[in-house]
Design a protein around this motif. Structure first.
Motif, short mmCIF file in Angstrom:
data_model
loop_
_atom_site.label_atom_id
_atom_site.label_comp_id
_atom_site.label_asym_id
_atom_site.label_seq_id
_atom_site.Cartn_x
_atom_site.Cartn_y
_atom_site.Cartn_z
N SER A 90 0.82 -1.21 0.00
CA SER A 90 0.00 0.00 0.00
C SER A 90 0.85 1.26 0.00
O SER A 90 2.01 1.25 0.44
N SER A 91 0.24 2.36 -0.47
CA SER A 91 0.91 3.66 -0.39
C SER A 91 1.02 4.09 1.07
O SER A 91 0.24 3.66 1.93
N ILE A 92 1.96 4.99 1.34
CA ILE A 92 2.32 5.33 2.71
C ILE A 92 1.61 6.60 3.18
O ILE A 92 1.60 7.62 2.49
N GLY A 93 1.00 6.52 4.36
CA GLY A 93 0.35 7.66 4.98
C GLY A 93 -0.23 7.26 6.32
O GLY A 93 -0.27 6.08 6.68
N CYS A 94 -0.69 8.24 7.09
CA CYS A 94 -1.36 7.95 8.36
C CYS A 94 -2.69 7.27 8.06
O CYS A 94 -3.40 7.66 7.14
N GLU A 95 -3.08 6.27 8.86
CA GLU A 95 -4.23 5.45 8.50
C GLU A 95 -5.25 5.34 9.63
O GLU A 95 -4.91 4.96 10.76
N PHE A 96 -6.50 5.65 9.29
CA PHE A 96 -7.65 5.30 10.14
C PHE A 96 -7.99 3.86 9.80
O PHE A 96 -8.48 3.57 8.72
N GLN A 97 -7.72 2.95 10.72
CA GLN A 97 -7.88 1.54 10.45
C GLN A 97 -9.35 1.14 10.34
O GLN A 97 -10.18 1.52 11.17
N ILE A 98 -9.67 0.37 9.30
CA ILE A 98 -10.99 -0.26 9.14
C ILE A 98 -10.77 -1.76 9.20
O ILE A 98 -10.04 -2.31 8.37
N LEU A 99 -11.40 -2.43 10.17
CA LEU A 99 -11.09 -3.84 10.41
C LEU A 99 -12.24 -4.53 11.14
O LEU A 99 -12.93 -3.92 11.95
N ASP A 100 -12.43 -5.79 10.83
CA ASP A 100 -13.30 -6.65 11.62
C ASP A 100 -12.45 -7.18 12.78
O ASP A 100 -11.72 -8.16 12.66
N ASP A 101 -12.56 -6.50 13.92
CA ASP A 101 -11.71 -6.83 15.07
C ASP A 101 -11.90 -8.26 15.56
O ASP A 101 -10.99 -8.86 16.13
N GLN A 102 -13.11 -8.80 15.35
CA GLN A 102 -13.39 -10.13 15.87
C GLN A 102 -12.85 -11.25 14.98
O GLN A 102 -12.53 -12.33 15.48
N LYS A 103 -12.72 -10.98 13.68
CA LYS A 103 -12.39 -12.06 12.77
C LYS A 103 -11.10 -11.88 11.97
O LYS A 103 -10.65 -12.83 11.32
N HIS A 104 -10.51 -10.69 12.00
CA HIS A 104 -9.27 -10.51 11.25
C HIS A 104 -8.08 -10.60 12.20
O HIS A 104 -8.05 -9.94 13.24
N PRO A 105 -7.07 -11.39 11.86
CA PRO A 105 -5.94 -11.60 12.78
C PRO A 105 -5.13 -10.35 13.08
O PRO A 105 -4.45 -10.27 14.10
N ASP A 106 -5.19 -9.33 12.20
CA ASP A 106 -4.41 -8.12 12.42
C ASP A 106 -4.80 -7.42 13.72
O ASP A 106 -4.01 -6.66 14.29
#
Length: 450
Positions: free
Chosen positions: A330-346
């Motif tokens: 991905s391109s580089i920048g500050c990120e507001f994370q969007i994630l399925d906290d319950q199911k994504h390992p990140d």
């Protein structure tokens, strides 16, 4: 002759006045439920002391007492009283169709919420989109509700304008065009705990006005925030505040691939006012790739509605420099994370939750007690004023930080971004929507330069 003319004039004037006055219709006579019917669940309604009483019941879905008449533009007033531990609501412009979720009642709901959340008189879209106006948009109104007392609510639904008051305090202010006509209904909410059985919600003094509304409607003042729920539009109020669409809901205008001069030919889809990054098995920027705004921004407020699919990962980046990282990823920048906290390992990687939903990715963690609705759209908001930056998720502040400081540099040095010179300190940059190989939906992408 003159006397007769004066009498005739007086008669005509009184007739005109009579027909031009607002007329209120009583929907409940205090004695019986004539004109009302029950839909969906099996909770019971009865009459006690001139009030309709809804009794909570286990193992039944939401139960609605529906008034058998349809209304378009109106002003509705009533009083309610609710036991602690229950949730309820007042449906308006609502409907029940056999071909929509097998007759489930759906439509606008004025919330009744005695919990510490205190969202009474907020507007919820029952059975469809979820919250249109949670009271985080107008936190002052959280004090309007009176526990264990009668509360007076007023709902004005006129054209696309939906407004509520609770005990005289202005609460919700929504602009929406999804449903113009529907019924009024009272809700006994589904309960899950034995201790909730037998608790009640009550309504009384129910009346509605449908004629000469100009004479009784509340004059519009910009005293509370207006939520524009008409997708991919900017209201007059938003325009006057400086907002503009960053995505027009239809075309690729104003956007390009982060590593391209044009918009990607694949990996993204625009459909029914929704911008979708398509599934490609979780690869980071390996399908269509990230997309960025053509324009760069310095001081701004950005608002984006997003909806995730199961296990999805994506992000909204800002201060993006597309000249960095010309290789994979991905391109580089500050990120507001969007994630399925319950199911994504990140969600379990990084440091102390700094890769979870709403976080400044790999740098600052958002709190665990976030307001998030996986089945509905949620709103990400990013505010940048100089070096000060804030992340909001569904109107709640979840991250706050200051760039170009020693503390900031220490955070960066301890993150995956330590290899990028001067990371996050750029004066301007592009806005980016990330392709992380999972399907995520975006709409209502708006920006205001500060």
């Amino acid at each position: 002759m003159k006397k007769c003319n004066l009498l005739l004039f007086a008669l005509l004037l009184s007739t005109f006045t009579l027909f031009s006055q607002a007329k209120w219709e009583t929907l409940f006579n205090g004695k019986d439920l004539n004109g009302w019917k029950v839909l969906n669940g099996t909770a019971e309604y009865e009459i006690k002391d001139d009030a309709i009483v809804g009794n909570s019941k286990l193992k039944t879905p939401n139960t609605f007492l529906v008034y058998d008449k349809m209304y378009s533009d109106f002003i509705l007033e009533l009083e309610f009283k609710v036991d602690d531990g229950l949730n309820s609501g007042i449906q308006f412009r609502s409907n029940s169709f056999k071909d929509f979720k097998d007759g489930r009642v759906h439509g606008y709901q004025c919330e009744i919420d005695p919990s510490p959340r205190a969202w009474s008189a907020g507007i919820y879209d029952e059975g469809r989109r979820g919250w249109l106006y949670p009271m985080e948009k107008n936190p002052k109104s959280k004090t309007a509700f009176k526990a264990n007392q009668w509360n007076k609510v007023r709902i004005e639904a006129i054209g696309n304008s939906l407004r509520t008051w609770l005990n005289g305090m202005p609460c919700a202010n929504v602009l929406d065009n999804m449903t113009a006509t529907g019924f009024i209904a009272l809700q006994v909410h589904q309960i899950e705990k034995d201790e909730q059985v037998g608790k009640t919600v009550q309504w009384r003094k129910i009346r509605i006005c449908t004629q000469n509304l100009d004479k009784v409607k509340t004059p519009y003042k910009k005293e509370i925030y207006q939520a524009n729920c008409i997708d991919n539009t900017v209201s007059d109020e938003e325009k006057s505040a400086g907002w503009q669409l960053l995505w027009d809901g239809k075309t690729t205008n104003g956007w390009r691939g982060a590593k391209l001069t044009t918009f990607p030919t694949g990996g993204w889809k625009m459909e029914n006012g929704i911008l979708k990054v398509l599934n490609s098995n979780g690869g980071e920027s390996t399908n269509g790739g990230d997309i960025v705004s053509v324009q760069k921004y310095k001081n701004f407020e950005l608002s984006v509605d997003f909806k995730i699919t199961d296990g999805a990962n994506s992000g909204i980046k800002y201060f993006v420099d597309t000249e960095l990282n010309k290789g994979e990823g991905s391109s580089i920048g500050c990120e507001f994370q969007i994630l399925d906290d319950q199911k994504h390992p990140d969600a379990k990687l990084g440091v102390k939750g700094n890769r979870t939903l709403g976080s400044l990715y790999d740098l600052i963690a958002a709190p665990e007690n976030k307001i998030f609705r996986k089945s509905d759209f949620n709103t990400a908001r990013i505010v940048v004023q100089g070096n000060k930056v804030q992340h909001f998720l569904n109107d709640k502040l979840v991250v706050e930080y200051e760039r170009n400081t020693q503390i900031w540099q220490a955070l960066v040095n301890y993150s995956k971004y330590s290899v990028w010179p001067n990371f996050g300190n750029a004066e301007t940059g592009n806005i980016l929507l990330q392709d992380h190989g999972n399907e995520v939906w975006f709409k209502n992408i708006k920006i205001k330069e500060l």
